[in-house]
Design an enzyme around this catalytic site. Structure first.
Site, PDB file in Angstrom:
ATOM      1  N   ASP A 186       0.861  -1.073   0.001  1.00 34.02           N
ATOM      2  CA  ASP A 186      -0.024   0.101  -0.027  1.00 34.02           C
ATOM      3  C   ASP A 186       0.882   1.362  -0.071  1.00 34.02           C
ATOM      4  O   ASP A 186       1.989   1.290   0.583  1.00 34.02           O
ATOM      5  CB  ASP A 186      -0.900   0.115   1.365  1.00 34.02           C
ATOM      6  CG  ASP A 186      -1.971   1.053   1.351  1.00 34.02           C
ATOM      7  OD1 ASP A 186      -2.215   1.429   0.015  1.00 34.02           O
ATOM      8  OD2 ASP A 186      -2.873   1.166   2.137  1.00 34.02           O
ATOM      9  N   ASN A 244     -10.774  -3.011  -5.850  1.00 33.46           N
ATOM     10  CA  ASN A 244     -10.090  -1.898  -6.799  1.00 33.46           C
ATOM     11  C   ASN A 244     -10.545  -1.452  -7.989  1.00 33.46           C
ATOM     12  O   ASN A 244     -10.347  -0.488  -8.514  1.00 33.46           O
ATOM     13  CB  ASN A 244      -8.574  -2.377  -6.926  1.00 33.46           C
ATOM     14  CG  ASN A 244      -7.634  -2.176  -5.916  1.00 33.46           C
ATOM     15  OD1 ASN A 244      -6.798  -3.053  -5.730  1.00 33.46           O
ATOM     16  ND2 ASN A 244      -7.793  -1.313  -4.651  1.00 33.46           N
TER      17      ASN A 244
HETATM   18  C1  FPP Z   1      -2.192   0.120  -3.239  1.00 34.26           C
HETATM   19  O1  FPP Z   1      -1.470   1.336  -3.117  1.00 34.26           O
HETATM   20  C2  FPP Z   1      -1.549  -0.273  -4.382  1.00 34.26           C
HETATM   21  C3  FPP Z   1      -2.344  -1.091  -4.998  1.00 34.26           C
HETATM   22  C4  FPP Z   1      -3.728  -0.994  -5.382  1.00 34.26           C
HETATM   23  C5  FPP Z   1      -1.641  -1.657  -6.265  1.00 34.26           C
HETATM   24  C6  FPP Z   1      -0.501  -2.425  -6.026  1.00 34.26           C
HETATM   25  C7  FPP Z   1       0.355  -2.935  -7.247  1.00 34.26           C
HETATM   26  C8  FPP Z   1       1.894  -2.819  -7.292  1.00 34.26           C
HETATM   27  C9  FPP Z   1       2.506  -2.608  -6.278  1.00 34.26           C
HETATM   28  C10 FPP Z   1       2.482  -2.648  -8.444  1.00 34.26           C
HETATM   29  C11 FPP Z   1       2.343  -3.763  -9.472  1.00 34.26           C
HETATM   30  C12 FPP Z   1       2.298  -5.166  -8.731  1.00 34.26           C
HETATM   31  C13 FPP Z   1       2.797  -6.214  -9.517  1.00 34.26           C
HETATM   32  C14 FPP Z   1       2.810  -7.426  -8.937  1.00 34.26           C
HETATM   33  C15 FPP Z   1       3.001  -5.915 -10.881  1.00 34.26           C
HETATM   34  P1  FPP Z   1      -2.579   2.880  -3.360  1.00 34.26           P
HETATM   35  O2  FPP Z   1      -2.820   2.942  -4.625  1.00 34.26           O
HETATM   36  O3  FPP Z   1      -3.904   2.173  -2.544  1.00 34.26           O
HETATM   37  O4  FPP Z   1      -1.919   3.928  -2.624  1.00 34.26           O
HETATM   38  P2  FPP Z   1      -2.661   5.100  -1.663  1.00 34.26           P
HETATM   39  O5  FPP Z   1      -3.179   4.179  -0.568  1.00 34.26           O
HETATM   40  O6  FPP Z   1      -1.466   5.794  -1.116  1.00 34.26           O
HETATM   41  O7  FPP Z   1      -3.450   5.881  -2.535  1.00 34.26           O
END
Ligand code: FPP
EC number: 2.5.1.-
Length: 239
Positions: free
Chosen positions: A17, A65
């Protein structure tokens, strides 16, 4: 049951996250953070053998998501396609066995083909078992598992009296994986967000402030080492 642990975790699950905040702090679009987040994965995967972790499960995209903007969802899907195409060789050469959990029905056909191909390519590897949760949600997983279980009962292949803590997990997406010993969530949020709810019933949790794109193999090693000092009793008492 008593099981004092003096070694590191065998299975670590990570809620990655903080990509969005990491990008916003730099005045960049959220996808910039997701791309930086994807680049962190390899380092952590490749450090697993050094810290004795055999299974690593990462939460890449949840069933919730899809509620993000169309631009972010499309960008993430394209990132997953690119990640699999670009990383397949390195993962295979390192001996990583890749599996995907989650419902593939809503994913586009090209991505599903890449996922299937990567699973096939790496199916004989044993150095690290990497599981990527993509369109995964625990409640959705349990609902899908229950549907399959109910069909087996209706077909006469399963006696309802045999449904118990051992048989039910065989219907989960994670049926071939051990339960996670340690669940890490980055970015300061202390939530589980529908991730491996059944499987993590006895896991230890670490909620850390680091945003995922800043997470390093050193921090991963520290968390695994501090897990080694804990005493897990699985509801029992110390003997
Ligand atoms: C949460 O951060 C992250 C995600 C919903 C996506 C996770 C994906 C990756 C780490 C990249 C791709 C992974 C692979 C395996 C290719 P957020 O967007 O919720 O962050 P925030 O809470 O700061 O908004």
């Amino acid at each position: 049951m008593s099981d004092p642990v003096s070694t590191g975790p065998r299975h670590v699950a990570i809620i990655m996250d903080g990509n969005g905040r990491w990008a916003t702090q730099r005045g960049r679009p959220r996808l910039f953070g997701h791309r930086a987040g994807a680049r962190r994965v390899r380092e952590v995967v490749e450090s697993c053998p050094d810290v004795g972790v055999e299974y690593l499960t990462i939460f890449a995209f949840s069933t919730e998501n899809w509620r993000r903007t169309q631009v972010e969802v499309a960008g993430l899907m394209s990132l997953f396609r690119m990640y699999i195409s670009r990383e397949a060789r390195a993962l295979d050469q390192f001996g990583v066995r890749v599996r995907f959990i989650g419902d593939r029905v809503r994913l586009d056909a090209k991505l599903v083909t890449l996922m299937d191909d990567l699973e096939k390519l790496t199916c004989n590897n044993t150095a690290v078992h990497l599981t990527i949760a993509l369109n995964y949600g625990s409640r959705d997983e349990v609902a899908r598992a229950t549907k399959r279980l109910a069909r087996d009962v209706a077909a006469g292949n399963l006696d309802p009296d045999d449904v118990n803590e051992e048989t039910l997990p065989k219907y989960l997406d994670t049926c071939v994986l051990p339960d996670p010993d340690l669940v890490i969530r980055t970015s300061g949020e202390a939530r589980i967000s529908n991730f491996l709810l059944w499987q993590s019933a006895y896991a230890e949790y670490e909620f850390i402030d680091t945003l995922w794109p800043d997470f390093t193999k050193e921090e991963f090693a520290q968390l695994c080492a501090s897990y080694g000092g804990r005493d897990r009793r699985f509801g029992g008492v110390k003997t």
